[in-house]
Design a protein around this motif. Structure first.
Motif, PDB file in Angstrom:
ATOM      1  N   HIS A 103     126.225  74.460 -55.954  1.00  0.00           N
ATOM      2  CA  HIS A 103     126.363  74.370 -57.404  1.00  0.00           C
ATOM      3  C   HIS A 103     127.265  73.204 -57.797  1.00  0.00           C
ATOM      4  CE1 HIS A 103     128.272  75.671 -61.319  1.00  0.00           C
ATOM      5  NE2 HIS A 103     126.994  75.657 -61.632  1.00  0.00           N
ATOM      6  N   ARG A 165     132.377  80.558 -65.656  1.00  0.00           N
ATOM      7  CA  ARG A 165     132.175  82.005 -65.629  1.00  0.00           C
ATOM      8  C   ARG A 165     130.936  82.316 -64.809  1.00  0.00           C
ATOM      9  NH1 ARG A 165     131.628  84.414 -71.397  1.00  0.00           N
ATOM     10  NH2 ARG A 165     132.112  86.366 -70.325  1.00  0.00           N
ATOM     11  N   MET A 166     130.906  83.526 -64.298  1.00  0.00           N
ATOM     12  CA  MET A 166     129.713  84.015 -63.626  1.00  0.00           C
ATOM     13  C   MET A 166     128.925  84.882 -64.616  1.00  0.00           C
ATOM     14  SD  MET A 166     129.935  82.614 -60.673  1.00  0.00           S
ATOM     15  CE  MET A 166     128.697  83.462 -59.672  1.00  0.00           C
ATOM     16  N   TRP A 206     130.299  91.116 -55.412  1.00  0.00           N
ATOM     17  CA  TRP A 206     130.369  90.576 -56.770  1.00  0.00           C
ATOM     18  C   TRP A 206     131.725  90.893 -57.383  1.00  0.00           C
ATOM     19  CZ3 TRP A 206     124.927  91.697 -59.328  1.00  0.00           C
ATOM     20  CH2 TRP A 206     123.936  91.126 -58.514  1.00  0.00           C
ATOM     21  N   TYR A 243     123.714  87.359 -59.526  1.00  0.00           N
ATOM     22  CA  TYR A 243     125.088  87.042 -59.940  1.00  0.00           C
ATOM     23  C   TYR A 243     125.274  85.549 -59.694  1.00  0.00           C
ATOM     24  CZ  TYR A 243     130.237  87.503 -60.008  1.00  0.00           C
ATOM     25  OH  TYR A 243     131.585  87.399 -60.299  1.00  0.00           O
ATOM     26  N   VAL A 244     125.261  84.755 -60.776  1.00  0.00           N
ATOM     27  CA  VAL A 244     125.166  83.302 -60.652  1.00  0.00           C
ATOM     28  C   VAL A 244     126.086  82.624 -61.661  1.00  0.00           C
ATOM     29  CG1 VAL A 244     122.788  83.340 -59.784  1.00  0.00           C
ATOM     30  CG2 VAL A 244     123.210  83.317 -62.264  1.00  0.00           C
ATOM     31  N   PRO A 245     126.385  81.334 -61.479  1.00  0.00           N
ATOM     32  CA  PRO A 245     127.180  80.610 -62.472  1.00  0.00           C
ATOM     33  C   PRO A 245     126.497  80.620 -63.839  1.00  0.00           C
ATOM     34  CG  PRO A 245     127.105  79.373 -60.424  1.00  0.00           C
ATOM     35  CD  PRO A 245     126.135  80.502 -60.274  1.00  0.00           C
ATOM     36  N   GLU A 246     127.295  80.835 -64.861  1.00  0.00           N
ATOM     37  CA  GLU A 246     126.789  80.979 -66.228  1.00  0.00           C
ATOM     38  C   GLU A 246     125.959  79.783 -66.684  1.00  0.00           C
ATOM     39  OE1 GLU A 246     129.128  82.414 -70.151  1.00  0.00           O
ATOM     40  OE2 GLU A 246     129.722  80.427 -69.444  1.00  0.00           O
ATOM     41  N   ARG A 260     121.225  88.823 -70.028  1.00  0.00           N
ATOM     42  CA  ARG A 260     122.548  88.930 -69.420  1.00  0.00           C
ATOM     43  C   ARG A 260     123.167  90.297 -69.691  1.00  0.00           C
ATOM     44  NH1 ARG A 260     127.513  84.560 -70.108  1.00  0.00           N
ATOM     45  NH2 ARG A 260     128.900  85.514 -68.535  1.00  0.00           N
ATOM     46  N   CYS A 266     133.047  89.508 -66.998  1.00  0.00           N
ATOM     47  CA  CYS A 266     132.989  88.212 -66.314  1.00  0.00           C
ATOM     48  C   CYS A 266     133.873  87.196 -67.034  1.00  0.00           C
ATOM     49  CB  CYS A 266     131.545  87.706 -66.250  1.00  0.00           C
ATOM     50  SG  CYS A 266     130.430  88.766 -65.306  1.00  0.00           S
TER      51      CYS A 266
END
Length: 311
Positions: A103, A165-166, A206, A243-246, A260, A266
């Protein structure tokens, strides 16, 4: 004898460092068979075994390890002197090796590298994309890019990205079938897309936080994927929650392809930093890259990790 041995000694240093004929041959630009032959000739001339070979690995013997430790500082000094000469050129030139997560590479480093390399055509950059916590000193990298909380101790760190943020996301079809979780503990009853940690080998738990209460949830599901684009694709296909970067899902959320959940759990955390050893002599090329990264992030402080709150 020195002339005969010098090139082979340099090759030995790479083999001993990489502990692999395959990787060493790739770095030296020779075939594995030629490199192996050169090592056997070196051992014959010195009349001592330097390397222990197996079908899967290669490692220095006690004599080889002693030779490696004695030669390393002298070769480093030679390398630094050659670097100093190269930096006297009018046109900046040199080689830079960086390790970064997937990322960080795509969203932070690569957008800066493209114009940087166009501006400095004689600067060569090698980026190794690795989601593990690579030791940049042991790996002979000039620098690494990691989240602030992951930066190793005793490093100089330059912040190059804002807080991030995630996000926990899933497809509308998934939520229509399984419902939405309202607290992280409810993820235990959902199909989630796991990611395995390359450093420790375990599955990533997570991470959540609300009102100072931190929580780590180990999820289960049909899929375990380390590649971020595939995790996003799987979530859109309704195969589970991701569960990933925003920033990677904002467009999909706007377009309704993903929904979401657990957003209140988060919070933001420190973003990416470029970090590097404080005691290493760096080239003009490296200094230019640091400056390019710093200029894109003038609002973010640079600091020595030893004086920060980072572990």
């Amino acid at each position: 004898m020195l002339k005969d041995n010098f090139n082979d000694l340099l090759s030995f240093m790479v083999v001993a460092r990489e502990r692999s004929f395959t990787r060493a041959a790739a770095q030296l630009g020779v075939s594995q068979s030629a490199l192996s032959h050169a090592m056997r000739n070196l051992e014959a001339r010195l009349d001592v075994r330097l390397l222990t070979r197996t079908t899967r690995s290669v490692a220095p013997t006690e004599a080889g390890e002693q030779l490696f430790m004695r030669l390393s500082p002298h070769l480093l000094e030679i390398e630094q002197e050659l670097t100093a000469l190269r930096d006297m050129r009018d046109t900046p030139a040199g080689n830079i090796r960086i390790t970064a997560g997937e990322h960080a590479m795509s969203e932070v480093l690569w957008p800066i590298l493209k114009p940087f390399m166009a501006q400095y055509p004689d600067i060569n950059v090698e980026v190794t994309v690795d989601n593990g916590l690579t030791d940049i000193v042991d790996g002979r990298f000039d620098a690494g890019v990691r989240l602030g909380e992951q930066v190793a101790k005793d490093m100089i760190a330059v912040r190059i990205a804002p807080d991030m943020r995630m996000a926990v996301v899933g497809s509308p079809a998934y939520f229509a079938r399984y419902g939405e979780p309202h607290i992280p503990e409810q993820l235990a009853s959902h199909r989630c897309i796991n990611m395995r940690l390359p450093t420790r080998g375990g599955l990533y738990a997570w991470e959540f936080e609300q009102d100072g209460h931190e929580l780590r949830v180990r999820v289960e599901g049909q899929l375990t994927l380390n590649n971020l684009p595939q995790r996003l694709d799987a979530a859109e296909a309704g195969l589970g929650l991701a569960y990933v970067p925003e920033d990677t899902v904002q467009e999909a959320i706007r377009e309704g392809r993903l929904v979401r959940v657990l957003e209140d759990w988060c919070p933001a955390f420190e973003g990416y930093h470029l970090y590097y050893p404080s005691r290493r002599q760096h080239t003009t090329a490296f200094a230019l890259l640091v400056e390019a990264l710093r200029n894109t992030s003038v609002a973010y402080p640079a600091y020595n990790v030893t004086t920060s709150r980072l572990p």
